[in-house]
Design an enzyme around this catalytic site. Structure first.
Site, PDB file in Angstrom:
ATOM      1  N   GLY A  71      45.844  64.537  15.689  1.00  0.00           N
ATOM      2  CA  GLY A  71      46.924  63.210  14.724  1.00  0.00           C
ATOM      3  C   GLY A  71      46.496  61.613  14.345  1.00  0.00           C
ATOM      4  O   GLY A  71      47.063  61.851  13.444  1.00  0.00           O
ATOM      5  N   ASN A 157      51.910  56.912  24.124  1.00  0.00           N
ATOM      6  CA  ASN A 157      50.721  57.944  24.691  1.00  0.00           C
ATOM      7  C   ASN A 157      50.501  56.954  26.091  1.00  0.00           C
ATOM      8  O   ASN A 157      50.535  57.315  27.319  1.00  0.00           O
ATOM      9  CB  ASN A 157      50.107  57.237  23.567  1.00  0.00           C
ATOM     10  CG  ASN A 157      49.797  56.098  23.661  1.00  0.00           C
ATOM     11  OD1 ASN A 157      50.186  56.434  23.231  1.00  0.00           O
ATOM     12  ND2 ASN A 157      48.583  55.721  23.447  1.00  0.00           N
ATOM     13  N   GLN A 185      52.428  63.040  21.286  1.00  0.00           N
ATOM     14  CA  GLN A 185      52.366  62.547  22.829  1.00  0.00           C
ATOM     15  C   GLN A 185      53.752  63.802  23.203  1.00  0.00           C
ATOM     16  O   GLN A 185      54.716  63.867  24.192  1.00  0.00           O
ATOM     17  CB  GLN A 185      52.095  61.359  23.887  1.00  0.00           C
ATOM     18  CG  GLN A 185      50.924  60.807  23.735  1.00  0.00           C
ATOM     19  CD  GLN A 185      50.038  61.560  24.306  1.00  0.00           C
ATOM     20  OE1 GLN A 185      50.147  62.666  24.879  1.00  0.00           O
ATOM     21  NE2 GLN A 185      48.906  61.252  24.019  1.00  0.00           N
ATOM     22  N   SER A 205      48.660  67.021  17.757  1.00  0.00           N
ATOM     23  CA  SER A 205      47.455  66.887  17.056  1.00  0.00           C
ATOM     24  C   SER A 205      47.418  68.136  18.365  1.00  0.00           C
ATOM     25  O   SER A 205      47.968  67.782  19.406  1.00  0.00           O
ATOM     26  CB  SER A 205      46.440  65.421  17.955  1.00  0.00           C
ATOM     27  OG  SER A 205      45.550  65.940  18.845  1.00  0.00           O
ATOM     28  N   HIS A 207      44.910  68.566  20.661  1.00  0.00           N
ATOM     29  CA  HIS A 207      43.904  68.669  21.991  1.00  0.00           C
ATOM     30  C   HIS A 207      44.659  68.271  23.234  1.00  0.00           C
ATOM     31  O   HIS A 207      44.445  68.354  23.940  1.00  0.00           O
ATOM     32  CB  HIS A 207      42.709  67.814  21.766  1.00  0.00           C
ATOM     33  CG  HIS A 207      42.942  66.504  21.217  1.00  0.00           C
ATOM     34  ND1 HIS A 207      42.741  65.941  22.159  1.00  0.00           N
ATOM     35  CD2 HIS A 207      43.173  65.850  20.455  1.00  0.00           C
ATOM     36  CE1 HIS A 207      42.654  64.916  21.727  1.00  0.00           C
ATOM     37  NE2 HIS A 207      42.800  64.427  20.256  1.00  0.00           N
ATOM     38  N   CYS A 332      38.550  47.702  25.361  1.00  0.00           N
ATOM     39  CA  CYS A 332      37.097  47.095  26.340  1.00  0.00           C
ATOM     40  C   CYS A 332      36.992  46.896  24.360  1.00  0.00           C
ATOM     41  O   CYS A 332      36.401  47.816  23.708  1.00  0.00           O
ATOM     42  CB  CYS A 332      35.782  48.454  26.585  1.00  0.00           C
ATOM     43  SG  CYS A 332      35.391  46.643  26.828  1.00  0.00           S
TER      44      CYS A 332
HETATM   45  N1  PLP Z   1      49.328  59.475  18.216  1.00  0.00           N
HETATM   46  C1  PLP Z   1      49.167  59.449  19.469  1.00  0.00           C
HETATM   47  C2  PLP Z   1      50.706  59.074  20.292  1.00  0.00           C
HETATM   48  C3  PLP Z   1      48.159  59.687  21.043  1.00  0.00           C
HETATM   49  O1  PLP Z   1      48.516  59.541  21.592  1.00  0.00           O
HETATM   50  C4  PLP Z   1      46.642  59.527  19.754  1.00  0.00           C
HETATM   51  C5  PLP Z   1      46.393  60.503  21.036  1.00  0.00           C
HETATM   52  O2  PLP Z   1      45.234  59.923  21.749  1.00  0.00           O
HETATM   53  C6  PLP Z   1      46.753  60.229  18.524  1.00  0.00           C
HETATM   54  C7  PLP Z   1      48.016  59.762  17.730  1.00  0.00           C
HETATM   55  C8  PLP Z   1      44.847  60.914  18.192  1.00  0.00           C
HETATM   56  O3  PLP Z   1      45.972  61.719  17.765  1.00  0.00           O
HETATM   57  P1  PLP Z   1      43.491  62.480  17.323  1.00  0.00           P
HETATM   58  O4  PLP Z   1      43.231  62.138  18.996  1.00  0.00           O
HETATM   59  O5  PLP Z   1      44.164  64.302  17.510  1.00  0.00           O
HETATM   60  O6  PLP Z   1      43.499  62.016  16.418  1.00  0.00           O
END
Ligand code: PLP
Length: 398
Positions: A71, A157, A185, A205, A207, A332
């Site tokens: 992503g 997310n 998401q 993405s 994963h 953090c």
């Molecule tokens: N965009 C959103 C909305 C996400 O939730 C995330 C990952 O948490 C990403 C982008 C980034 O994706 P990646 O972990 O595959 O780089």
């Protein structure tokens, strides 16, 4: 000890069928997809089959799918690929370009926008309302003659709130401005149809949808000229150089097929039912709590809940010690816990934002998993509140 994982917006387990599909591409079919011999042809065919599957998931042509490392890369490629294009000075945005984004984007988009700002580009971050939604009229009002790109996520997310991307797509089309949406998401949770959304670019993405970490895809509408971020061979039609991650791509293709089956079988209703039961029971059993973004349409797996008088990090740790994995949206930074930028943008106080937890279900979660969470959350919140002098003082005045 029994462990239940309700943090599927952070990452998801690779489904057995996905693992099975990719396994043959490590040692058995290991060819470089650019090689012209048998080994290369085998993996090239697998990559192109996966491209078809991802295209079917997104409602686009296979030639409009660019495989990425995930992503973050998809978001970066969309943003820098467009905004840096044109007569630029090396490494800088074209002075005068304007981008519209929102205050609740993932850092993959926000940090890219900050980077653009540092090199002379202007960015407008449209706000969200108390339910976490962008108003398409705000996007329309933010347009300028030099607006090059609108980048607004499809679902958040942290809260799972779905954004009115179809309306934003219309605003973009009327103004003839490129529109990118981060659908990381959403893929696998809600059907996506890029034509209906009217977007030019859309990132997903692996994963987050039961394929492994380190693979993803960017939809690039036919005719969109993207300046690549990586230079090398002419892989991915010269939009993304580098030898393809064949096992990852095969896995993403298989995960895309499974996602479509899930839509067809109504499994998402099952997931939404579990999520709703979990939310309602927590609200019924715990005082001074609420769901962030409850008044908006949301993806079916996500629930962001605030627990007044609680430090979210403490609750995450206490639940983890008992076997339940959830998360906070807090980041953090230099030792201090910053409240989530998403929740504060929705108008939550920093304390309420810090006391919020994200529960995110996955395809593997069962009703028993939700019962397990429900057996832990109310009692753990009560115990932490007993220890909180601030909460007890406020309780006296309630
Ligand atoms: N965009 C959103 C909305 C996400 O939730 C995330 C990952 O948490 C990403 C982008 C980034 O994706 P990646 O972990 O595959 O780089």
């Amino acid at each position: 000890m029994r462990r239940v994982y309700l943090d599927n917006n952070a990452t998801t387990p690779v489904l057995p069928a996905v693992l099975e599909a990719m396994q043959a591409y490590f040692a058995e079919h290991f060819g470089n997809a650019s090689s012209i011999h048998h080994h290369g042809q085998e993996t090239r065919a697998a990559v192109e089959r996966a491209r078809q599957s991802v295209a079917a998931l997104l409602g686009c042509r296979a030639s409009e799918v660019v495989f990425t490392s995930g992503g973050t890369e998809g978001d970066n490629l969309a943003i820098f690929g467009l905004v840096r294009s044109g007569p630029v000075q090396r490494g800088t945005a074209r002075a005068g370009d304007h981008v519209i984004s929102s205050t609740i984007e993932h850092h993959a988009v926000l940090s890219s926008c900050k980077q653009l700002e540092s090199s002379g580009c202007e960015v407008t971050y449209v706000p969200v309302d108390g339910q976490g939604r962008v108003d398409p009229d705000d996007v329309r009002r933010a347009l300028r003659p030099n607006t090059r790109l609108i980048t607004i996520m499809m679902a958040n997310n942290e809260t799972g709130v779905l954004q009115p991307v179809e309306e934003i797509g219309k605003v973009a089309a009327q103004a003839d401005v490129y529109f990118h949406t981060d659908a990381v998401q959403v893929a696998g949770k809600v059907p996506i149809d890029v034509k209906r959304l009217g977007c030019d670019l859309l990132s997903i993405s692996g994963h987050k949808m039961n394929a492994p970490q380190g693979v993803g895809a960017l939809y690039v509408r036919k005719g969109t000229i993207l300046r690549p971020m990586l230079y090398g061979g002419s892989h991915e039609r010269s939009r993304r150089a580098g030898t393809e991650n064949v096992p990852g791509i095969v896995a993403l293709g298989r995960a895309a097929e499974l996602a479509r089956e899930v839509f067809a079988h109504g499994d998402l209703e099952r997931m939404a039912g579990l999520r709703d039961r979990m939310e309602q029971t927590i609200l019924d059993e715990v005082d001074a709590t609420g769901v962030n973004g409850a008044g908006s349409l949301r993806v079916p797996n996500t629930s962001s809940i605030y627990f007044d008088g609680i430090e979210g990090e403490a609750l995450v740790i206490a639940l983890d010690l008992k076997g339940l994995a959830v998360s906070t949206g807090a980041a953090c930074s230099s030792g201090a816990i910053e409240p989530s930028h998403v929740l504060t943008a929705m108008g939550l106080s920093p304390e309420r934002a810090r006391g919020s937890l994200r529960f995110s279900l996955g395809k593997q979660n069962t009703a028993e998993d939700v019962e397990f969470a429900l057996a832990l959350v109310p009692s753990t919140v009560a115990r932490l509140r007993e220890l909180s002098p601030i909460y007890n003082k406020q309780a006296v005045s309630r």
